[in-house]
Design an enzyme around this catalytic site. Structure first.
Site, PDB file in Angstrom:
ATOM      1  N   ARG B 368      -7.348  31.757  -2.542  1.00  0.00           N
ATOM      2  CA  ARG B 368      -6.772  30.532  -3.346  1.00  0.00           C
ATOM      3  C   ARG B 368      -6.753  31.366  -4.927  1.00  0.00           C
ATOM      4  NH1 ARG B 368      -4.608  25.269  -1.121  1.00  0.00           N
ATOM      5  NH2 ARG B 368      -5.579  25.378   1.002  1.00  0.00           N
ATOM      6  N   ILE B 369      -7.869  31.111  -5.097  1.00  0.00           N
ATOM      7  CA  ILE B 369      -8.500  32.143  -7.095  1.00  0.00           C
ATOM      8  C   ILE B 369      -8.075  33.190  -6.597  1.00  0.00           C
ATOM      9  CG2 ILE B 369     -10.595  32.177  -8.081  1.00  0.00           C
ATOM     10  CD1 ILE B 369      -9.750  29.458  -7.608  1.00  0.00           C
TER      11      ILE B 369
END
Lengths: 247, 499
Positions: B368-369
């Site tokens: 998700r980063i």
């Protein structure tokens, strides 16, 4: 010399005919040529003048363009300089910001390192102090100290808060186990009687006692009544002192 | 007195304050008695003021932690049990929370969750006690996850990048290489100033021994702490072991260091917690887990973050491992962890069976980063690669039916097959990030297009060797990389064809 009139007149007529011939066949063409030449020269001059004017106009236009381009170049250069300055400022700001962050990080890390070192030194100091106190008390403790602690215990038993007494009594009534009395030095008969009397006043009658010798107490007593422990002894006091050193 | 107050006041000042208020007086303390012992728990009567998580000391030397409170009994999980612990033993409250020794001297050590050494060496010196289950960092202390954590794995570093401070779940069935992947990541941290803490929770002793041996053989042990709670150890120790690992990492994180914590694995941890809760008669919930099973893992993983400069700038990256059954990720504990973490690396059994190792399913794996924690050059090169690869996987289905495809699709499929072959990687061979950029540049420039997928090993090995001796860095210009990669590959071809 004789002047002949006929010759003279004929010469005049000849001259006039010559003049007429020149005028007819020479003067006019030459005049035409001259006129043509003059006209062409005039035309050339006119064209030259026009060309000069055009050149002047072009020159003027060229100068105008040049000055405009110079102006635009100057403006573009100024814009570029501003952009470069802005970009430099931005990059310098970012650099200073990251440097400041690094400095701040290092400052915090250094502070924490110093705090850790300080904590270690203090912990070591407390350890040493606790060890010294323990050795000193073990060496200096004796029956005299035991007696004084015993008297303190009896005095404090009388002054226990009502809530604590209630808890002790309730716990003992629920589970009437024998009351264990640990002492660093064996208690004399009188002391036992006095203690039992004091405890009976707190907890009621029908109490059973177990007396045990525990030199680990160094001096003083520890009394276990069910789920509660009452104590006035050097071992517990030293543990209270060393709790800081152990954490 | 909690750690923060003691730190700010100093031990000596705290003791001075204690001395100022000191008076020799009658001490009234509580004392309990063991009612029953068994299965790693003890029931104690008495101790009316016991609170949850208080540490109990038994008269035989055993240690327990209060886990359940009822009207007339206190339930405690045993953290240390001697053979003489039996009903009737006296119990006292220590008045202290559970703590573990932390400090730089723990690097390279193998310890149990209470900090006691298991490697045969003396206890670590110059440590300070730090409370387990301290508070996670406040929001204002946190910073964005921006710096990459290089795992050495081609798929992860390019397509599923992990940043320092991120929590990335490794999920898959047993035997698919979750622990192997984690060990590879630890080995890749050599020389990168990242302290690793590997928590082995409920693992077999053979697994523990193998893990430590691998870390030692690959020179990863000097910067790693191994926290071990074997399958045969007390359930209480298995319960606290991830918190011990987290506490060790927090100490270094607060001192500006980058740390990596691996929890291997949290399924065993959840099972242990369920076992203890049921034994201590906590009300069971879904699948017999207690109601706070989510909170158990969320409070553990919330400690992983990246701190800002005002708080030292350190980071704690967490790689929790969870086991699935039959590839099912929609079960209770895996879904809990997927919702807590910042992405997952999913290991697929079909890929494993097909020989695609590591068996990372790129479609189901996510970070998700993402590119925010990736170097810009690698991000630019990797760009659309994941999307293109997924498109290739869909297109490849058609080839199984023998369908004739357009030339452009054939080209896509060919490049996809090349990429799939490139992404394979042997165990215990992490790759540096410069190599990741090199193969990305070579692939995007089409330098592998003329090579058959089965023949890619040699050029890749050549590239890896050449990159090691190159002066190029990740920040070098793309053109420089392009030329260098072309030269390396052509030089290699020439040498390969030389008699």
């Amino acid at each position: 010399m004789e002047l002949n009139l006929t010759t003279f007149i004929l010469e005049i007529i000849n001259f006039l005919i010559l003049i007429w011939l020149l005028q007819r066949f020479f003067y006019q063409p030459v005049l035409n040529v001259i006129t043509k030449r003059k006209a062409s020269i005039d035309q050339a001059v006119t064209e030259a003048a026009r060309a000069r004017e055009e050149a002047a106009a072009l020159q003027k236009q060229c100068n105008e363009h040049l000055s405009r381009w110079e102006h635009e170049k100057r403006l573009a250069r100024e814009r570029l300089q501003q952009e470069i300055t802005a970009q430099r400022t931005k990059m310098l700001d970012e650099l200073y910001k990251s440097l400041e962050e690094e400095r701040q990080k290092n400052r915090i890390i250094e502070e924490r390192r110093k705090a850790d070192e300080q904590l270690k030194i203090e912990s070591l100091a407390l350890h040493n102090a606790a060890a010294f106190a323990s050795m000193l008390l073990k060496g200096a403790a004796g029956p005299e100290l035991e007696r004084r602690l015993f008297e303190l215990l009896l005095e404090r038993l009388q002054k226990l808060p009502a809530a604590t007494v209630g808890n002790l009594r309730a716990n003992h009534d629920e589970d009437p186990v024998a009351i264990a009395v640990f002492s660093a030095y064996p208690l004399a008969g009188e002391q036992r009687a006095e203690l039992q009397q004091r405890l009976a006043a707190l907890l009621g009658k029908n109490l059973f006692y177990e007396y045990r010798h525990d030199p680990e107490l160094i001096a003083g007593l520890r009394i276990t009544i069910g789920a509660w422990v009452l104590g006035v002894n050097l071992q517990d006091e030293l543990q209270g002192f060393t709790q800081f050193a152990h954490e | 007195m909690n750690n923060s107050k003691r730190t700010s006041a100093g031990l000596l000042q705290a003791q001075r304050n204690w001395l100022n208020a000191y008076q020799l007086d009658l001490r009234v303390t509580e004392r309990g008695s063991v009612v029953s012992v068994g299965d790693g728990i003890a029931w104690v009567s008495g101790l009316p003021s016991a609170a949850i998580d208080d540490i109990l000391r038994f008269e035989d030397g055993s240690i327990g932690m209060v886990f359940d409170l009822s009207r007339d009994r206190v339930g405690a999980i045993l953290l240390q049990e001697t053979e003489t612990l039996t009903a009737g033993n006296a119990v006292q409250l220590t008045g202290r929370p559970l703590s573990i020794g932390v400090g730089d001297s723990l690097q390279g050590r193998v310890v149990d969750p209470l900090g006691r050494p298991l490697d045969g060496l003396p206890p670590a010196s110059r440590t300070r006690q730090r409370r387990l289950e301290g508070h996670s960092p406040r929001i204002v202390a946190r910073d964005f996850v921006q710096r990459p954590l290089y795992t050495g794995n081609k798929i992860i570093d390019t397509l599923i990048p992990i940043g320092k401070g991120q929590r990335q779940l490794i999920i898959g069935d047993e035997g698919l290489g979750r622990s192997s992947l984690a060990i590879d990541i630890v080995i890749n941290q050599r020389g990168r100033d990242v302290i690793c803490i590997y928590a082995l929770i409920g693992q077999k002793r053979s697994t523990v021994v193998n893990t430590i041996r691998l870390l030692r053989d690959y020179e990863a042990l000097p910067y790693t702490v191994v926290v071990v709670a074997e399958a045969g150890s007390l359930p209480g120790l298995q319960y606290v072991s991830p918190f011990s690992a987290c506490t060790l990492a927090q100490y270094w994180m607060e001192r500006g260091r980058d740390t990596l914590v691996i929890y291997d694995d949290l399924s065993a941890h959840a099972n242990t917690y369920r076992e203890l809760s049921l034994l201590l008669r906590r009300p069971p919930g879904r699948e017999a887990y207690p109601g706070d099973i989510f909170y158990l893992h969320s409070r553990l993983l919330e400690c992983s973050t990246c701190l800002n400069a005002d708080h030292g700038g350190g980071s704690m990256t967490a790689l929790p491992i969870v086991e699935t059954k039959q590839g099912e990720i929609a079960t209770y504990i895996p879904t809990n962890l997927i919702s807590i973490t910042d992405g997952q690396i999913y290991l697929d059994k079909d890929l494993f069976a097909a020989g695609f190792l590591p068996a990372i399913d790129i479609a189901l794996s996510v970070s998700r980063i993402g590119g925010k924690a990736q170097h810009r050059r690698i991000r630019d090169e990797a760009g659309r690669m994941k999307l293109d690869y997924l498109q290739f996987l869909e297109l490849e289905v058609f080839t199984r039916f023998g369908a004739r495809l357009e030339a452009s699709m054939e080209a896509k499929i060919r490049r996809g097959r090349l990429l799939r072959e490139i992404l394979k990687q042997d165990r215990l061979q992490p790759m540096p990030e410069k190599f990741q950029l090199a193969w990305l540049v070579a692939f995007n420039d089409g330098l592998f297009d003329a090579i058959e997928p089965d023949d890619l090993a040699a050029p890749l090995a050549l590239l890896c060797k050449a990159v090691g001796g190159s002066v190029l860095s990740l920040d070098s210009e793309r053109n420089d990389w392009s030329e260098a990669v072309r030269d390396w590959l052509h030089t290699g071809e020439r040498k390969a064809h030389e008699p």
